[in-house]
Design a protein around this motif. Structure first.
Motif, mmCIF file in Angstrom:
data_model
loop_
_atom_site.group_PDB
_atom_site.id
_atom_site.type_symbol
_atom_site.label_atom_id
_atom_site.label_comp_id
_atom_site.label_asym_id
_atom_site.label_seq_id
_atom_site.Cartn_x
_atom_site.Cartn_y
_atom_site.Cartn_z
ATOM 1 N N SER A 10 0.825 -1.212 0.000
ATOM 2 C CA SER A 10 0.000 0.000 0.000
ATOM 3 C C SER A 10 0.855 1.256 0.000
ATOM 4 C CB SER A 10 -0.970 0.003 1.184
ATOM 5 O OG SER A 10 -0.275 -0.165 2.375
ATOM 6 N N GLY A 11 0.414 2.197 -0.799
ATOM 7 C CA GLY A 11 1.073 3.506 -0.882
ATOM 8 C C GLY A 11 2.534 3.433 -1.280
ATOM 9 N N LEU A 12 2.854 2.453 -2.127
ATOM 10 C CA LEU A 12 4.269 2.242 -2.473
ATOM 11 C C LEU A 12 4.795 3.322 -3.421
ATOM 12 C CD1 LEU A 12 6.873 0.480 -2.599
ATOM 13 C CD2 LEU A 12 5.750 -0.841 -4.406
ATOM 14 N N HIS A 13 5.824 3.990 -2.959
ATOM 15 C CA HIS A 13 6.525 4.988 -3.771
ATOM 16 C C HIS A 13 7.988 4.590 -3.854
ATOM 17 C CE1 HIS A 13 3.550 8.412 -3.820
ATOM 18 N NE2 HIS A 13 3.022 7.622 -2.902
ATOM 19 N N GLY A 24 2.718 5.528 -5.920
ATOM 20 C CA GLY A 24 1.598 5.219 -5.036
ATOM 21 C C GLY A 24 0.867 3.991 -5.551
ATOM 22 N N ASP A 26 -0.941 0.330 -4.885
ATOM 23 C CA ASP A 26 -1.677 -0.489 -3.907
ATOM 24 C C ASP A 26 -2.148 -1.760 -4.593
ATOM 25 O OD1 ASP A 26 -2.225 1.588 -1.616
ATOM 26 O OD2 ASP A 26 -2.736 2.620 -3.486
ATOM 27 N N GLY A 61 5.628 3.919 1.799
ATOM 28 C CA GLY A 61 4.645 2.851 1.658
ATOM 29 C C GLY A 61 4.917 1.670 2.563
ATOM 30 N N GLU A 72 7.478 -0.085 6.452
ATOM 31 C CA GLU A 72 6.304 0.769 6.634
ATOM 32 C C GLU A 72 6.744 2.172 7.001
ATOM 33 O OE1 GLU A 72 3.788 -0.620 9.815
ATOM 34 O OE2 GLU A 72 5.508 -1.222 11.002
#
Ligand SMILES: Nc1ncnc2c1ncn2[C@@H]1O[C@H](COP(=O)(O)OP(=O)(O)OP(=O)(O)O)[C@@H](O)[C@H]1O
Ligand SMILES: [Mg+2]
Length: 290
Positions: A10-13, A24, A26, A61, A72
């Motif tokens: 989730s929210g991976l940058h 971003g 998911d 993310g 995280e």
């Protein structure tokens, strides 16, 4: 966490210097699911896959694999990564096969397959060899155990690479364009092995340009463009009836084998309908059977 979910991102940058490659992302992968990742060159597919086992360190993310948190964001916005030992433990359960062959050139096929189980898992040589022979047999290379990578075709090398990854009994397999460096006629034998793995219930994340394979084997397809998942759905929906104009343009270009626009070019205008031939791909995709 729902135990059916094996991978949760989730929210991976991810940025390289000033260049933001993932913007971003998911997605989730359930146990036993095969998820295909498609998209233009440079859109971030490899980077995304490499983030899943922290071969790339995300800039932001959260990534969770098999109920373990790899990274995280903390409340202050900084990133927290698992300890090295934890990351190593997760990687032991994640097999990865790359676009280019990555076998040890000075090891035979058998030696390539037994190396990690002996070094990492502590298997005895005889146990590791017995299992390696089984695995090489299962990828159709029982007779090539004593060959060195240079004595094998590209397709055979990729199948050894798959056997080597499977020797660690992974919970998840990551494939990055594993057929793109081999002659087209050899791609089928690699896809065949992957298809069987999928049927046996392996959880797989597969970056691929093989739309026939995606249509036949993938439960879900993610279309990624400019570092974002632009479209996601069942293989049938995304490949035969894409909603997004960019997905349609990409699929049309792949089908026509036409070069795609470079990243950064304006997206081509949609034609308003799905590209010709996509329904044939979804319906008639048994080319990997041969
Ligand atoms: N280590 C790196 N340092 C700097 N930039 C990188 C690095 N790795 C990837 N990039 C850049 O990130 C972008 C996405 O690359 P990535 O390899 O993830 O694309 P891809 O979708 O896998 O493309 P292809 O289909 O060609 O394999 C590209 O612009 C690439 O140049
Ligand atoms: Mg790539």
């Amino acid at each position: 966490m729902n135990s059916d979910v094996l991978v949760r991102v989730s929210g991976l940058h991810k940025s390289f210097g000033d260049s933001e490659v993932l913007k971003g992302i998911d997605f989730e992968v359930n146990r036993g699911e095969v998820v295909a990742i498609i998209g233009p060159s440079g859109s971030g597919k490899t980077t995304m896959l490499r983030c899943v086992n922290l071969l790339e360190r995300p800039t932001a993310g959260r990534i969770e694999v098999d109920s373990r948190v790899l990274c995280e964001e903390l409340p202050d916005g900084s990133m927290s990564f698992s300890k090295k030992a934890e990351i190593r433990a997760i990687r032991e359960h994640v097999g990865m096969v790359f676009q280019r062959f990555n076998l040890f050139p000075h090891f035979t096929a058998l030696e390539n397959v037994i190396e990690a189980p002996m070094a990492v898992k502590g298997l005895s040589r005889s146990d590791a060899e017995a299992r390696a022979h089984e695995l090489l047999e299962s990828v159709g290379l029982g007779h090539k155990a004593d060959s060195y990578p240079l004595q094998l075709s590209g397709g055979q090398q990729q199948r050894v690479a798959i056997a080597r990854a499977l020797a660690m009994d992974p919970a998840l397999m990551l494939f990055d364009e594993v057929t793109s460096s081999v002659d087209p006629e050899l791609a089928g034998e690699i896809l065949q092995v992957m298809k069987r793995l999928a049927q046996e219930g392996m959880t797989m994340l597969v970056v691929t340009h093989e739309m026939g394979f995606a249509a036949e084997v993938a439960d879900r397809v993610l279309f990624i463009d400019h570092g974002l998942i632009v479209e996601e759905g069942s293989a049938k929906q995304v490949l035969a009836n894409p909603k997004n104009a960019r997905t349609r343009a990409f699929l049309r270009a792949v089908l026509e084998r036409a070069p795609m626009a470079e990243e950064g070019d304006p997206a081509p205008e949609p034609a308003g309908s799905s590209a010709p031939g996509l329904s044939q791909i979804v319906e008639g995709s048994d080319d990997v059977e041969q």
